[in-house]
Design a protein around this motif. Structure first.
Motif, PDB file in Angstrom:
ATOM      1  N   VAL A  88       0.843  -1.202   0.000  1.00 28.02           N
ATOM      2  CA  VAL A  88       0.000   0.000   0.000  1.00 28.02           C
ATOM      3  C   VAL A  88       0.881   1.256   0.000  1.00 28.02           C
ATOM      4  CG1 VAL A  88      -1.688   1.319   1.337  1.00 28.02           C
ATOM      5  CG2 VAL A  88      -1.939  -1.154   1.116  1.00 28.02           C
ATOM      6  N   LEU A  89       1.924   1.230   0.826  1.00 30.17           N
ATOM      7  CA  LEU A  89       2.830   2.394   0.886  1.00 30.17           C
ATOM      8  C   LEU A  89       3.536   2.590  -0.451  1.00 30.17           C
ATOM      9  CD1 LEU A  89       4.433   1.938   4.429  1.00 30.17           C
ATOM     10  CD2 LEU A  89       2.818   3.678   3.722  1.00 30.17           C
ATOM     11  N   ALA A  90       3.933   1.488  -1.088  1.00 31.27           N
ATOM     12  CA  ALA A  90       4.605   1.599  -2.390  1.00 31.27           C
ATOM     13  C   ALA A  90       3.661   2.233  -3.403  1.00 31.27           C
ATOM     14  CB  ALA A  90       5.051   0.211  -2.868  1.00 31.27           C
ATOM     15  N   SER A  91       2.407   1.808  -3.374  1.00 31.76           N
ATOM     16  CA  SER A  91       1.436   2.361  -4.318  1.00 31.76           C
ATOM     17  C   SER A  91       1.213   3.850  -4.065  1.00 31.76           C
ATOM     18  CB  SER A  91       0.126   1.587  -4.187  1.00 31.76           C
ATOM     19  OG  SER A  91      -0.820   2.084  -5.083  1.00 31.76           O
ATOM     20  N   THR A  92       1.099   4.218  -2.792  1.00 29.73           N
ATOM     21  CA  THR A  92       0.910   5.636  -2.428  1.00 29.73           C
ATOM     22  C   THR A  92       2.126   6.459  -2.857  1.00 29.73           C
ATOM     23  OG1 THR A  92      -0.380   4.968  -0.513  1.00 29.73           O
ATOM     24  CG2 THR A  92       0.470   7.189  -0.507  1.00 29.73           C
ATOM     25  N   THR A  93       3.313   5.908  -2.639  1.00 34.85           N
ATOM     26  CA  THR A  93       4.547   6.623  -3.013  1.00 34.85           C
ATOM     27  C   THR A  93       4.578   6.867  -4.513  1.00 34.85           C
ATOM     28  OG1 THR A  93       5.696   5.570  -1.178  1.00 34.85           O
ATOM     29  CG2 THR A  93       7.063   6.561  -2.871  1.00 34.85           C
ATOM     30  N   LYS A  94       4.191   5.851  -5.271  1.00 36.15           N
ATOM     31  CA  LYS A  94       4.193   6.022  -6.726  1.00 36.15           C
ATOM     32  C   LYS A  94       3.171   7.084  -7.135  1.00 36.15           C
ATOM     33  CE  LYS A  94       5.964   1.692  -8.456  1.00 36.15           C
ATOM     34  NZ  LYS A  94       5.791   0.657  -9.501  1.00 36.15           N
TER      35      LYS A  94
ATOM     36  N   ARG B 115      -8.888  -5.555   1.100  1.00 36.16           N
ATOM     37  CA  ARG B 115      -9.804  -6.046   0.048  1.00 36.16           C
ATOM     38  C   ARG B 115     -10.413  -4.877  -0.717  1.00 36.16           C
ATOM     39  NH1 ARG B 115     -15.332  -7.565   0.081  1.00 36.16           N
ATOM     40  NH2 ARG B 115     -15.809  -9.439  -1.128  1.00 36.16           N
ATOM     41  N   ALA B 116     -10.799  -3.842   0.017  1.00 37.99           N
ATOM     42  CA  ALA B 116     -11.363  -2.645  -0.632  1.00 37.99           C
ATOM     43  C   ALA B 116     -10.315  -1.968  -1.503  1.00 37.99           C
ATOM     44  CB  ALA B 116     -11.881  -1.672   0.428  1.00 37.99           C
ATOM     45  N   LEU B 117      -9.076  -1.920  -1.026  1.00 33.28           N
ATOM     46  CA  LEU B 117      -8.003  -1.290  -1.816  1.00 33.28           C
ATOM     47  C   LEU B 117      -7.718  -2.102  -3.076  1.00 33.28           C
ATOM     48  CD1 LEU B 117      -5.597  -0.239   1.080  1.00 33.28           C
ATOM     49  CD2 LEU B 117      -6.982   1.270  -0.329  1.00 33.28           C
ATOM     50  N   VAL B 118      -7.764  -3.429  -2.966  1.00 32.81           N
ATOM     51  CA  VAL B 118      -7.537  -4.280  -4.142  1.00 32.81           C
ATOM     52  C   VAL B 118      -8.631  -4.042  -5.176  1.00 32.81           C
ATOM     53  CG1 VAL B 118      -7.634  -6.692  -4.918  1.00 32.81           C
ATOM     54  CG2 VAL B 118      -6.169  -6.061  -3.004  1.00 32.81           C
TER      55      VAL B 118
ATOM     56  N   SER C  74      -3.636  -4.051  -9.041  1.00 32.02           N
ATOM     57  CA  SER C  74      -2.202  -4.370  -9.162  1.00 32.02           C
ATOM     58  C   SER C  74      -1.633  -4.860  -7.830  1.00 32.02           C
ATOM     59  CB  SER C  74      -1.420  -3.141  -9.645  1.00 32.02           C
ATOM     60  OG  SER C  74      -1.394  -2.137  -8.648  1.00 32.02           O
ATOM     61  N   LEU C  75      -2.277  -4.501  -6.716  1.00 35.58           N
ATOM     62  CA  LEU C  75      -1.803  -4.979  -5.405  1.00 35.58           C
ATOM     63  C   LEU C  75      -1.889  -6.504  -5.340  1.00 35.58           C
ATOM     64  CD1 LEU C  75      -3.597  -2.373  -3.079  1.00 35.58           C
ATOM     65  CD2 LEU C  75      -1.187  -2.419  -3.688  1.00 35.58           C
TER      66      LEU C  75
END
Lengths: 181, 128
Positions: B30-36, B104-107, B112-113
């Motif tokens: 999640v942090l990687a996705s936010t950083t991107k 689950r909601a984020l997916v 891509s997660l």
């Protein structure tokens, strides 16, 4: 003949005289007279271990049957109260100021006595305050945050490497005056 | 198959040998996705380099660089959810990112997660 000694309860201390007392704003801000009596008592009780408890008792906190642990807790709570601490600072300032004439008299006596071991130090102290040496200091601070061309190139190269490694899309370069930057 | 069904199938039954994705791996993704997502914006180059170096520090034996590379930036709807979660404080927010219901909601919003987790498991179990 056996003489039974009775331990003093500490309750027969001289009550604090509040007549004609001018309080400062911090003392006036305390909840009631008991708190103010506690602050004033701190400056009069015998110093050392148990001084706060003695001051609390003199101010009327606790009961005759209160245990030593209870009185210690009461005294600690009072002493750590922010309002009490502010009032203590205010009262301490008054005591220091009232001691100033005595300090000046002692200093005058020291200066008049050439045999005193601190005679020279006393003279220096007075001269420093009446005729201080002036020191002028000019400080100029220059802080250059400009990166060198080599540092910029290194940073951009590292950005490109990491962006490729993690498939990060970089924003398009800015266009300045119709030409690419 | 939509992302939610895929997630339920993967985490309910697991793959053959079960997923190796831990709670820490989930919130790291999640942090990687936010950083991107942050890197898409305008910022000084030195700050951009710091964000990229954060990404570099997220990699480990399970979340290899190619797995992090598969993660897409968080869409705006997911960022709104994460913004609310961040109000709980940094430590509580990480726990919430990894919470099965929240993840689950984020997916659902960022499939891509889950793709990254499947690929990471595939590589992990192939190696072992």
């Amino acid at each position: 003949m056996n003489i039974k000694r009775t331990r003093s309860t500490g309750r027969d201390l001289v009550p604090i005289n509040r007549e004609k007392t001018e309080y400062g704003p911090k003392m006036k801000a305390l909840p009631n007279d008991r708190y103010r009596d506690f602050v004033r008592a701190l400056f009069h009780v015998k110093p050392g271990h148990g001084a706060q408890v003695r001051a609390a008792k003199q101010a009327g906190f606790g009961k005759p049957e209160s245990t030593p642990e209870t009185m210690a807790a009461i005294a600690s709570r009072l002493a750590n109260d922010e309002r009490v601490q502010a009032a203590i600072r205010e009262e301490a300032d008054k005591h220091v100021r009232s001691a100033a004439p005595r300090a000046l008299r002692a200093l005058t006596g020291l200066i008049e006595d050439p045999t005193h071991r601190d005679h020279a130090r006393g003279i220096a102290m007075v001269l420093d305050r009446t005729n201080p040496a002036e020191i002028v200091t000019t400080t100029r601070v220059e802080h250059d945050v400009t990166l060198s061309a080599a540092e910029v190139a290194q940073t951009l190269k590292r950005i490109a490497q990491l962006a490729a490694k993690f498939s990060v899309a970089l924003p398009a370069p800015k266009i300045i005056e119709g030409e690419k930057a | 198959m939509n992302a939610i069904d895929d997630f339920d199938r993967y985490f309910a039954n697991g793959c053959e040998r079960g997923t190796h994705c831990t709670k820490g791996n989930r919130y790291t993704l999640v942090l990687a996705s936010t950083t991107k997502g942050c890197l898409k914006g305008e910022m000084p180059e030195q700050m951009r380099l710091e964000f990229l170096q954060h990404l570099d520090r997220m990699t480990d034996e399970y979340l290899k660089p190619e797995i992090i590379a598969m993660v897409q930036p968080m869409p705006d709807e997911a960022e709104e959810l994460l913004r609310e979660i961040r109000k709980l404080g940094p430590m509580e927010a990480l726990d919430q990112y990894a919470d099965p219901g929240v993840f689950r909601a984020l997916v659902a919003l960022n499939p891509s997660l889950l793709h990254a987790i499947k690929e990471a498991d595939r590589v992990w179990y192939r190696r072992s």
